[in-house]
Design an enzyme around this catalytic site. Structure first.
Site, short mmCIF file in Angstrom:
data_model
loop_
_atom_site.label_atom_id
_atom_site.label_comp_id
_atom_site.label_asym_id
_atom_site.label_seq_id
_atom_site.Cartn_x
_atom_site.Cartn_y
_atom_site.Cartn_z
N LYS A 141 19.79 68.12 4.68
CA LYS A 141 18.48 67.51 4.39
C LYS A 141 17.73 68.45 3.45
CE LYS A 141 14.47 66.96 5.02
NZ LYS A 141 13.54 67.08 3.88
N GLU A 179 15.67 80.89 9.32
CA GLU A 179 15.39 81.80 8.21
C GLU A 179 13.99 81.45 7.73
OE1 GLU A 179 17.44 84.12 7.33
OE2 GLU A 179 19.49 83.46 7.68
N CYS A 218 11.33 83.97 -0.03
CA CYS A 218 11.05 84.44 1.34
C CYS A 218 11.06 85.95 1.40
CB CYS A 218 12.07 83.86 2.30
SG CYS A 218 13.74 84.08 1.74
N GLU A 242 1.76 85.50 4.43
CA GLU A 242 2.67 85.18 3.33
C GLU A 242 1.95 84.26 2.35
OE1 GLU A 242 6.01 82.55 4.14
OE2 GLU A 242 7.28 83.95 3.04
P1 NAD Z 1 8.73 73.71 5.26
O1 NAD Z 1 8.96 74.28 6.60
O2 NAD Z 1 7.56 72.83 5.05
O3 NAD Z 1 9.98 72.84 4.78
C1 NAD Z 1 11.30 73.30 4.85
C2 NAD Z 1 12.22 72.15 5.17
O4 NAD Z 1 11.88 71.63 6.45
C3 NAD Z 1 12.11 70.97 4.20
O5 NAD Z 1 13.40 70.41 4.00
C4 NAD Z 1 11.24 69.99 4.95
O6 NAD Z 1 11.46 68.64 4.57
C5 NAD Z 1 11.70 70.23 6.37
N1 NAD Z 1 10.73 69.81 7.39
C6 NAD Z 1 9.38 69.72 7.29
N2 NAD Z 1 8.85 69.28 8.45
C7 NAD Z 1 9.87 69.10 9.30
C8 NAD Z 1 9.97 68.70 10.66
N3 NAD Z 1 8.88 68.35 11.37
N4 NAD Z 1 11.19 68.69 11.24
C9 NAD Z 1 12.28 69.05 10.56
N5 NAD Z 1 12.27 69.41 9.27
C10 NAD Z 1 11.08 69.46 8.64
O7 NAD Z 1 8.71 74.96 4.33
P2 NAD Z 1 8.39 75.00 2.79
O8 NAD Z 1 6.92 75.07 2.61
O9 NAD Z 1 9.10 73.91 2.11
O10 NAD Z 1 9.11 76.38 2.40
C11 NAD Z 1 8.40 77.54 2.30
C12 NAD Z 1 8.67 78.46 3.48
O11 NAD Z 1 10.05 78.69 3.65
C13 NAD Z 1 8.07 79.82 3.29
O12 NAD Z 1 7.39 80.21 4.46
C14 NAD Z 1 9.26 80.73 3.05
O13 NAD Z 1 9.10 82.04 3.39
C15 NAD Z 1 10.32 80.06 3.83
N6 NAD Z 1 11.65 80.40 3.29
C16 NAD Z 1 12.44 81.25 3.98
C17 NAD Z 1 13.70 81.63 3.51
C18 NAD Z 1 14.58 82.56 4.28
O14 NAD Z 1 15.77 82.63 4.01
N7 NAD Z 1 14.09 83.32 5.24
C19 NAD Z 1 14.15 81.09 2.29
C20 NAD Z 1 13.31 80.21 1.61
C21 NAD Z 1 12.06 79.86 2.13
#
Ligand code: NAD
Length: 485
Positions: A179, A254, A288, A387
């Site tokens: 997804k 992650e 991240c 962050e």
């Molecule tokens: P997000 O949590 O909003 O979205 C991430 C994913 O989760 C997307 O595919 C989204 O559609 C899905 N999602 C959203 N709501 C959901 C739910 N209720 N149930 C299941 N899935 C759901 O995050 P974002 O804003 O898109 O990404 C930014 C964040 O991700 C930052 O905090 C960043 O640090 C983190 N990040 C971490 C890493 C790592 O490896 N540690 C890598 C990249 C990004």
């Protein structure tokens, strides 16, 4: 639509077939460089996730499940070669969709290929053990796939994250449901097409685009899924972990970070300088493991600040296809979040040391912010604790190792840290004392390092991906004991 894309973006990939979402709904996908609608994607929902999980189960019970580890490895290798052949296309898609400068998109495509090579090569190299046991018994362990694995991926590094999670899961023989984030799906859609071209059996990889709260939540809660790999925000990670708990399945989280690079007075500042900045502004700071805090020992603080400032002023921000130092942020929402932090940086007691420049050719509708270096925010200030996920770095002075460790470890996160010093004993003490998942000594490179296990502690998450370690996470161990007299 200004851009002609090389395939239909409004279809899902389930059981080896491309089709519209149930009910035919779609969502818009934006081009961050000018804010225009780039394409539409399928709005997959629970029924589509059900179909994808069923397809994955069928693949496990069918052709995919019957392949040997070596055969799976060969398929991943072939897929890696196709990714390399299509690296320019993938980079262009990522530029349009994520706003990544072209060379960064190309680097991500090559990293994806490298993950596939690495995990393809490793597929037949994870062995069980024989265990000395009671007289008249023989005991051994078998490494087995979980079954169906769910992969929820964010928008910032789609290709790298698909590589490290889907690549490792497939290598171990799991069947995957992917997804991607609703903000950025094009490289994931292209990847699924390449997987099909490489000959991956139907249902081994399924892809459902859609909203997080619809398709993502349905995948996280699905009782047919045996393992979840989630990369994204802390808030969503908690929801995913709660959903996994209800089905009693393992989950890898992650999440975010507030990673420091720590510069001691004896460091090679010439060597450190480019890493200090690039670690913070790469991908417009939407990383991240971004080095969003620069901790600098007092004796070199003023001199280093001036050198950083000079480089900052030379940074250029513009449309992704112009391939400058930084592209735009991903969305209007992210732009609003980062702009709020920039306002905070202009607040009382803080000083903007230097900023880069948004070029004049940058379209007005794009989501651009200048990279910004700030000082005066103490270690407890929101800018040093939260962050930002944008190109904003905070300079924090310190006095000696103990204070450096206290500041570095003083956030709820613990993903990555960098240490710059020539003192070998101190290198070890710092590596031991830092509370995080990866420490880089005299370098800073979490984005690369396919071979290096990666993940966090605290609010940065748990579980490890990348490297050989991921293969343990994407498999389960069965013990078999024979009594033979
Ligand atoms: P997000 O949590 O909003 O979205 C991430 C994913 O989760 C997307 O595919 C989204 O559609 C899905 N999602 C959203 N709501 C959901 C739910 N209720 N149930 C299941 N899935 C759901 O995050 P974002 O804003 O898109 O990404 C930014 C964040 O991700 C930052 O905090 C960043 O640090 C983190 N990040 C971490 C890493 C790592 O490896 N540690 C890598 C990249 C990004």
């Amino acid at each position: 639509m200004a851009e002609t894309l090389p395939f239909d973006t409004t279809e899902l990939f389930v059981a080896g077939r491309w089709r519209a979402a149930e009910g035919g709904a779609t969502l818009p996908l934006a081009n961050p460089s000018d804010g225009s609608e780039l394409a539409r994607i399928a709005r997959g929902r629970a029924a589509d996730v059900d179909a994808a999980v069923a397809a994955a189960q069928a693949a496990r019970a069918g052709d995919w499940g019957r392949l040997t580890a070596a055969e799976r490895g060969r398929l991943l290798g072939a897929l890696g070669r196709l990714v390399i052949e299509h690296a320019d296309l993938l980079a262009r898609l990522e530029a349009l969709d994520v706003g990544k400068p072209l060379r960064q998109g190309r680097a991500d495509a090559l990293a994806l290929a490298r993950y596939l090579e690495f995990y393809g090569g490793a597929a037949d190299k994870l062995h069980g053990q024989t265990i000395p046991y009671l007289a008249g018994y023989s005991a051994l362990t078998l490494r087995e796939p979980h079954g169906v694995t769910g992969h929820i991926v964010p928008w910032n590094y789609p290709m790298q994250i698909i590589g490290r999670s889907v690549g490792a899961a497939l290598a171990m023989g799991n069947a995957c449901v992917l997804k991607p984030a609703e903000e950025a799906c094009l490289s994931a859609l292209a990847f699924a097409r390449l997987a099909q071209q490489a000959g991956l059996p139907d249902g081994a990889l399924n892809l459902v685009t859609g909203l997080g709260e619809e398709a993502g939540a349905a995948l996280a809660a699905h009782p047919g899924v045996q393992h979840l790999s989630f990369t994204g925000s802390v808030a969503t990670g908690r929801l995913v972990q709660a959903a996994a708990a209800r089905n009693t399945i393992p989950v890898t989280l992650e999440l975010g970070g507030k990673s420091p690079q720590i510069v001691f007075a004896d460091a090679d500042l010439d060597a450190a300088l480019p890493h200090l900045i690039n670690g913070g502004i790469q991908n417009a700071g939407q990383t991240c493991s971004a080095a969003s805090r620069l901790l600098v020992e007092q004796p070199v603080y003023d001199a280093l600040r001036e050198r950083l400032a000079e480089r900052y002023r030379a940074l250029r921000v513009g449309p992704a296809l112009a391939d400058l130092d930084l592209g735009p942020l991903i969305s209007a929402r992210q732009h609003a979040i980062v702009s709020r932090y920039l306002e905070m940086a202009r607040g009382a007691g803080l000083r903007i040391v230097a900023q880069g420049r948004v070029v004049e050719e940058a379209p007005a509708g794009g989501w651009y912010v200048p990279p910004t270096l700030v000082e005066g925010a103490g270690p407890a200030h929101a800018l040093s604790q939260e962050e930002v996920f944008g190109p904003l770095q905070v300079l924090i002075p310190f006095d000696g190792e103990a204070e450096a460790l206290r500041i570095a470890n003083g956030t709820p996160f613990g993903l990555v840290a960098g240490v710059w010093t020539r003192d070998g004993d101190r290198q070890w003490r710092m590596a031991r004392g830092l509370r995080c998942g990866q420490v880089f000594v005299n370098n800073y490179g979490a984005g690369g390092g396919i071979e290096l296990p990666f993940g966090g502690v605290g609010q940065s998450g748990h579980g490890r991906e990348k490297g050989f370690e991921a293969l343990y996470g994407f498999s389960t161990l069965k013990t078999v004991a024979f009594r033979h007299g």
